[in-house]
Design an enzyme around this catalytic site. Structure first.
Site, PDB file in Angstrom:
ATOM      1  N   SER A 169       0.822  -1.210   0.000  1.00  0.00           N
ATOM      2  CA  SER A 169       0.000   0.000   0.000  1.00  0.00           C
ATOM      3  C   SER A 169       0.848   1.248   0.000  1.00  0.00           C
ATOM      4  O   SER A 169       2.004   1.246   0.408  1.00  0.00           O
ATOM      5  CB  SER A 169      -0.920   0.009   1.221  1.00  0.00           C
ATOM      6  N   LYS A 170       0.226   2.295  -0.488  1.00  0.00           N
ATOM      7  CA  LYS A 170       0.895   3.576  -0.543  1.00  0.00           C
ATOM      8  C   LYS A 170       1.285   4.013   0.865  1.00  0.00           C
ATOM      9  O   LYS A 170       2.341   4.583   1.083  1.00  0.00           O
ATOM     10  CB  LYS A 170      -0.065   4.598  -1.164  1.00  0.00           C
ATOM     11  N   ARG A 171       0.406   3.708   1.794  1.00  0.00           N
ATOM     12  CA  ARG A 171       0.648   4.162   3.165  1.00  0.00           C
ATOM     13  C   ARG A 171       1.895   3.540   3.763  1.00  0.00           C
ATOM     14  O   ARG A 171       2.569   4.133   4.589  1.00  0.00           O
ATOM     15  CB  ARG A 171      -0.569   3.849   4.041  1.00  0.00           C
ATOM     16  N   ASN A 172       2.200   2.326   3.332  1.00  0.00           N
ATOM     17  CA  ASN A 172       3.423   1.688   3.814  1.00  0.00           C
ATOM     18  C   ASN A 172       4.643   2.143   3.030  1.00  0.00           C
ATOM     19  O   ASN A 172       5.727   1.611   3.197  1.00  0.00           O
ATOM     20  CB  ASN A 172       3.316   0.164   3.695  1.00  0.00           C
ATOM     21  N   GLY A 173       4.398   3.099   2.115  1.00  0.00           N
ATOM     22  CA  GLY A 173       5.515   3.589   1.328  1.00  0.00           C
ATOM     23  C   GLY A 173       5.886   2.669   0.177  1.00  0.00           C
ATOM     24  O   GLY A 173       6.985   2.746  -0.364  1.00  0.00           O
TER      25      GLY A 173
END
Length: 485
Positions: free
Chosen positions: A255-259
Site C-alpha cells: 500500500s501507498k501508506r506503507n511507502g
RNA sequence: GGCCCGUUGGUCAAGAGGUCAAGACACCGCCCUUUCACGGCGGUAUCGCGAGUUCGAUUCUCGCACGGGUCACCA
C-alpha cells in the site's frame, strides 16, 4: 440459452495514485472481457467527496492507457449506459430503494447516530456481534408516514432475512455459505438521500449490464447481501471473481501508506510498462504452460480464471527485475537507446559518445534502467583506483606483470593509425601472440587501466574505443605511473 | 470476539489419492568468456500440526495452529 455478451467493469476511486493491487484487478478485469470478446468498462466511483483528489482521474486514464488496458466505454468516450462517473448517477438510486421498501426488502429507519453509537458500545462491551438491532424494522406504515411527515431524518436499510442461509458462488473460491443471522441490515440510502457504496455498486452494475464482477476478496463477506438485493429486484446475479490481495510481506498488504511503490513509482524507477504488467499478471495467477513471458495480447489468449490463486501473493521486486531484464533485452537497439539515454546522461556527459557501441555493451547487462549510471560512471573521468585491481588470479596477473604489459601496450596503441574496435582488437591479439600468453594476461590490465574498475560493461578494447585514443593513452600512462611507484 | 477465507521450497507457483512433488525468480557450482552480465548445463531447498477414511494421503474429512478479510450514514 445464448450466453450473454460479457461485460466487465473496472471501478476505481480517484484517490490520486494507482497501486499495484488495483492495477492487477484492472488487468484481470480487462483480460476476462477481452478473452470473451466482451466489453471492458471504466466507471469512476467518485462519490466520496472528502477523498477527492485533484487530477486523480487523469492518473487512472494515464495508467490504463500506458499499460494498454483500453476501455470500450467510459467517462471520456461515453457509451450506451452512461454516465460513467458515479457522482453523475445519483438521481436514480432513491427510487430503486423505495421500490425495495414497497416490496418489503427494505425499510425506513429513523434511528439517530446517538442511539446507534450507544447500541454499538453495548454490543461491543458484551461481546455480541455488532449489527443493527432492527429497531425500525417493523414500524407500521402509519408510524413511518407520521415520522416522515414530521420531517425526522431517515435512512433506508436493507431488510435481510434472519433465518436460514445464503449461498453464493465465486469462480475462484467456490461456493460460500453464510448464516443469514449474521447479515447486517445495511444502509442503502444515507440521510442525505445519497446511496451508500454498497447499494450504488449493485444498482450501477446491473444498470450497466455487468456480467462479471472482478474485485478484491475483501468484498467476499458483503457479497451475500448484494445477492439478496439482486434477488429482491429479480435481477441476474453476475459471475463473481474475487481475487486475493497483493502483499508486501506475509502480513501486510502492498500500500501507498506503507511507502510501497505505485505503478507510477515503478515506471519512475526505470521499469518498462510491459514488464510490470507481465509481472503483476503472474502475482496470483499461473499460466497453464511453462512460459511466463507474455505481452498483453498473449495474456488475453493465455489468461484463464481457473489459474487464479486463492491465497495472497507477495510482491517480489527481484522477480520483477528479472522480468524487466527480459523485456530490456528484447528491445530493439533504437528503442533501447531512446529509453536508456536519460540514464546514460545521468553519469556520462561526454559529447562524442559512441551510443551504438555503448548500447551494445549495456543492453545485455541492464535489468532496470537505473542500473546504468553506476555501470558507466568511469567514462567521464577515471576513478581513483587501487593497484590491487591489477591482480587477478585467473588471468595470472599482478602489479608487476601489468606494468610490463601496459608498457608494451602503450607504444602499440600510440602507433595505431585508425582507432576502431577491430584494429584495437587486432593489435592486442598480435601482442598476445608475441608474448605467448593468455588473452586475459594482456586485456585484464588494459581494462583496469582504462576504467579503474573491476567490473565494466564490455572489455578493455571496447572501452578504449569508447574513450577515444587520447583519453585511452592518457589512462594507460596513469596506470604505468601508479604501478611504477 | 462472531462470521468468512486461506496455508506446497526464501518468493511466485503447477500438481494429482500411488509423481523421483513441474516450472520461474533468487541462491550455489560448472561451461562459454579479457571481468561482470548474457547464454548453456547442473545443484541445494517445499506439501503448517494432529487425528480419521484408505492397501496407500501432500491430495478427501474433522479438529488445531497460524495468517488474512469483514463486522461505518467510507469506497
Amino acid at each position: 440459452m445464448e450466453p450473454k455478451k460479457v461485460r466487465t467493469r473496472f471501478a476505481p476511486s480517484p484517490t490520486g495514485y494507482m497501486h499495484i493491487g488495483n492495477l492487477r484487478t484492472a488487468l484481470y478485469t480487462y483480460l476476462i472481457a477481452k478473452k470473451n470478446n466482451g466489453t471492458f468498462i471504466l466507471r469512476i466511483e467518485d462519490t466520496d467527496q472528502a477523498r477527492y483528489v485533484e487530477g486523480a482521474v487523469d492518473i487512472i486514464y494515464d495508467t490504463l492507457r500506458k499499460t494498454g488496458l483500453i476501455w470500450d466505454e467510459g467517462p471520456d468516450i461515453g457509451g450506451p449506459v452512461g454516465p460513467y462517473i458515479q457522482s453523475q448517477r445519483m438521481g436514480m438510486f432513491k427510487k430503486y430503494a423505495e421500490q425495495l421498501v414497497e416490496m418489503g426488502h427494505a425499510y425506513y429507519c429513523f434511528c439517530d447516530k446517538d442511539r446507534l453509537e450507544e447500541l454499538h458500545k453495548i454490543q461491543t462491551a458484551s461481546g455480541m456481534p455488532t449489527k443493527y438491532d432492527g429497531h425500525c424494522r417493523n414500524l407500521s406504515k402509519e408510524e413511518v408516514q407520521e415520522k416522515l411527515a414530521a420531517g425526522i431524518p431517515y435512512v433506508i436499510r436493507q431488510k435481510c432475512p434472519t433465518e436460514g442461509t445464503t449461498t453464493f458462488h465465486d469462480e475462484v473460491f467456490g461456493d460460500i455459505t453464510v448464516e443469514n443471522s449474521v447479515l447486517d441490515d445495511q444502509i442503502l440510502i444515507k440521510a442525505d438521500g445519497m446511496p451508500t457504496y454498497n447499494f450504488a455498486n449493485v444498482v450501477d452494475d446491473h444498470t450497466m449490464g455487468i456480467t462479471h464482477v472482478i474485485r478484491g476478496n475483501e468484498y467476499l463477506s458483503s457479497t451475500p447481501k448484494y445477492n439478496l438485493l439482486y434477488e429482491a429486484f429479480g435481477w441476474d446475479i453476475p459471475v463473481y471473481i474475487h481475487v486475493p490481495p497483493v502483499m508486501k510481506d506475509a502480513n501486510n498488504k502492498l500500500s501507498k501508506r506503507n511507502g510501497d511503490a505505485s505503478f507510477e513509482d515503478l515506471i519512475a524507477k526505470g521499469y518498462l510498462e510491459e514488464a510490470v504488467i507481465n509481472y503483476i499478471a503472474l502475482l496470483g495467477w499461473a499460466p497453464k504452460g511453462e512460459n511466463e513471458i507474455f505481452t498483453l495480447p498473449e495474456l488475453i489468449q493465455e489468461f484463464d480464471v481457473s489459474g487464479i490463486s486463492k491465497s495472497p501473493a507477495i510482491f517480489d521486486p527481484a522477480k520483477l527485475k528479472a522480468i524487466n531484464g527480459e523485456y530490456v533485452r528484447k528491445l530493439s537497439k533504437e528503442d533501447f537507446i531512446r529509453d536508456a539515454l536519460p540514464y546514460i546522461r545521468q553519469s556520462c556527459k561526454k559529447e562524442d559518445l559512441n551510443l551504438d557501441l555503448l548500447a551494445e555493451l549495456l543492453q545485455p547487462r541492464t535489468e532496470v534502467f537505473t542500473d546504468i549510471p553506476e555501470q558507466i560512471d568511469f567514462i567521464d573521468s577515471l576513478p581513483d583506483y587501487d593497484i590491487s585491481l591489477y591482480t587477478h588470479k585467473k588471468m595470472k596477473t599482478n602489479a608487476e606483470s601489468s606494468l610490463a604489459v601496459l608498457k608494451e601496450i602503450l607504444p602499440i596503441l600510440e602507433a595505431l593509425p585508425d582507432w576502431k574496435l577491430d584494429s584495437i582488437n587486432a593489435a592486442m591479439a598480435d601482442l598476445v601472440a608475441k608474448l605467448q600468453v593468455k588473452n586475459g594476461y594482456v586485456l585484464w590490465p588494459l581494462r583496469v587501466a582504462v576504467s579503474g574498475k573491476q567490473f565494466t560493461p564490455g572489455g578493455g578494447t571496447e572501452i578504449a574505443e569508447l574513450l577515444g585514443k587520447d583519453e585511452t593513452l592518457r589512462r594507460i600512462r596513469i596506470g604505468i605511473e601508479k604501478l611504477s611507484q
